[in-house]
Design an enzyme around this catalytic site. Structure first.
Site, short mmCIF file in Angstrom:
data_model
loop_
_atom_site.label_atom_id
_atom_site.label_comp_id
_atom_site.label_asym_id
_atom_site.label_seq_id
_atom_site.Cartn_x
_atom_site.Cartn_y
_atom_site.Cartn_z
N HIS A 102 6.50 -47.77 -16.19
CA HIS A 102 7.55 -46.79 -16.49
C HIS A 102 8.70 -46.88 -15.49
O HIS A 102 8.54 -47.36 -14.36
CB HIS A 102 6.97 -45.38 -16.45
CG HIS A 102 6.43 -44.99 -15.11
ND1 HIS A 102 7.23 -44.60 -14.05
CD2 HIS A 102 5.16 -44.96 -14.64
CE1 HIS A 102 6.50 -44.33 -13.00
NE2 HIS A 102 5.24 -44.55 -13.32
N GLU A 206 -2.16 -42.93 -15.77
CA GLU A 206 -2.24 -43.33 -14.37
C GLU A 206 -3.59 -42.96 -13.78
O GLU A 206 -4.32 -42.13 -14.33
CB GLU A 206 -1.11 -42.67 -13.59
CG GLU A 206 -1.05 -42.99 -12.10
CD GLU A 206 -0.93 -44.48 -11.80
OE1 GLU A 206 -1.91 -45.21 -12.09
OE2 GLU A 206 0.10 -44.91 -11.27
#
Length: 441
Positions: A102, A206
């Protein structure tokens, strides 16, 4: 041996791989990175400062068996992947994963601003400060630009290098990844049979920590953000993050193996895009047997993967999570021998395990924060921090890049108007700050 493949075999490769990936629905999948095709595979390639847009996504210029110079490097590599699949045993499949990190999020900016010890041990456990929210962090202006750089480079490579379009798209459920995927691929004219309709996978998130940036929003919010995307994999509430326990590397790798197994056993496509996080991509690379290769925010690493579907293998593992600690106030310093590295002020020198936030009693068990909690960051000692959480400034930012690969060059410029929230300055007053971050999360 692949040079002996007939043209007919090459053309049939795609259908062969479809059958291979779907014939095996149980057992064990063994993953191996096939090296020799990308610069990122080689130990001599330094990850620091590596620019995928300057080197054709890292694809190595080389001559392939039975190929011609009239084809671009990506066309030749695509034929090679098809050849590998055509020649593979029925229990083996080859796929190319484009693992994209990202763009920069507000949590990355906050860590740079506060410093890693204060971030890990105090600020990351809050939803934000008086001017910025980093719970399930959104993209900064810089993060949006990084995603637009990827967008423009994908467009260039597809048009000039004739590289294959992704056939499937996957994303972490965290906002920074959802928006990065959208900025990267929305607007690209994809084939009708390979539309940009990502599948949001819970386990592509994550590494689970006590940081609020790793706590996702509920499924309804994600669906409302991108209504056409597939969110069937998500429960309504985040039942993985609890603000107390965190994954070890072993636990994260077990999770990464599980999500890869789900993708490889259920998706018959060869070219896959996965938008995720620094830590999670690092874990996926470990599962794939790839060398460690740290990505900066917004960067992409392609990996050619061999997957073997075996009757049996090591039993699934579920390594336990660990209880993480933090400080009630910004810490004195941090050292590696303590959990989270926290050296707290006061009597709790080794950190405390009680969450800073308060979980509302009427929220579903294990689901985490109430939605209303997100707008009320808490300060030291639990006191409410006053100030506007929606202070913003609008500005335009542009970026350009040049790419040279196999004699082709491209220069693109992206301009976007965004709303940004400044981090509190060290003096406690609201002010803008310029950040760059290569941290995880």
């Amino acid at each position: 041996m692949y040079s002996t493949l007939t043209a007919g075999a090459l053309l049939l490769a795609a259908s062969a791989v479809n059958a291979q990936s779907l014939n095996v629905t149980s057992g064990y999948i063994n993953y191996t990175t096939v090296t020799g095709y990308f610069l990122q595979d080689a130990a001599s390639t330094n990850a620091s400062g590596f620019d995928y847009t300057a080197v054709n996504f890292g694809l190595i210029n080389q001559t392939y068996p039975g190929s011609t110079t009239e084809l671009t490097q990506w066309q030749q590599f695509s034929a090679q992947v098809n050849a590998l699949n055509a020649a593979a045993p029925l229990n083996t499949v080859y796929k190319v994963l484009f693992l994209g990190r990202h763009g920069e999020g507000y949590h990355n900016a906050a860590e740079t601003f506060y410093g890693t010890p204060a971030w890990n041990c105090y600020w990351a456990e809050l939803n934000g400060n008086a001017t910025t929210t980093w719970y399930d962090a959104d993209l900064t202006a810089n993060g949006i630009n990084q995603a637009l750089v990827a967008h423009n480079f994908w467009q260039h490579e597809l048009a000039v290098q004739k590289m294959p379009y992704p056939q499937s798209y996957y994303s972490s459920p965290l906002t920074r990844c959802l928006k990065t995927a959208n900025y990267t691929f929305a607007g690209i004219q994809t084939p009708a049979y390979y539309p940009f309709v990502p599948t949001v996978k819970e386990l592509l998130r994550e590494g689970v920590s006590i940081h609020t940036c790793d706590h996702r929003r509920n499924r309804t919010s994600i669906h409302d953000l991108f209504p056409s995307w597939n969110v069937d994999d998500l429960s309504e509430y985040d039942t993985i993050w609890n603000g107390i326990t965190a994954e070890t590397n072993d636990a994260q790798d077990a999770r990464s193996k599980k999500v890869l197994d789900s993708i490889f056993s259920g998706d018959d496509h060869t070219w896959l895009s996965i938008t995720s996080h620094s830590g999670e991509i690092g874990s996926i690379l470990r599962v794939l047997g790839h060398r460690s290769f740290s990505l900066s925010t917004g960067a992409v690493i392609p990996v050619l993967v061999q997957a073997q579907f075996l009757p049996s293998g090591p039993p699934p593992s579920s390594p336990p999570y660990t209880t993480s600690t933090h400080c009630a106030h910004p810490p004195v310093t941090s050292i590696g021998s303590l959990a989270q590295g926290c050296v707290c002020s006061g009597t709790a020198a080794g950190g405390i395990a009680v969450p800073i936030f308060s979980v509302s009693g009427d929220y579903p068990a294990g689901a985490g924060f109430q939605a209303t909690d997100l707008n009320t960051p808490t300060g030291a000692g639990g006191a409410s921090v006053t100030g506007s959480a929606r202070h913003s400034t609008s500005h335009s930012t542009s970026t350009s890049h040049s790419s040279s690969s196999s004699g082709h060059a491209a220069t693109t410029t992206a301009t976007v108007t965004v709303t940004t929230c400044p981090i509190l300055s060290s003096a406690g007053a609201s002010g803008s700050h310029s950040w760059s971050s290569s941290y995880g999360w």
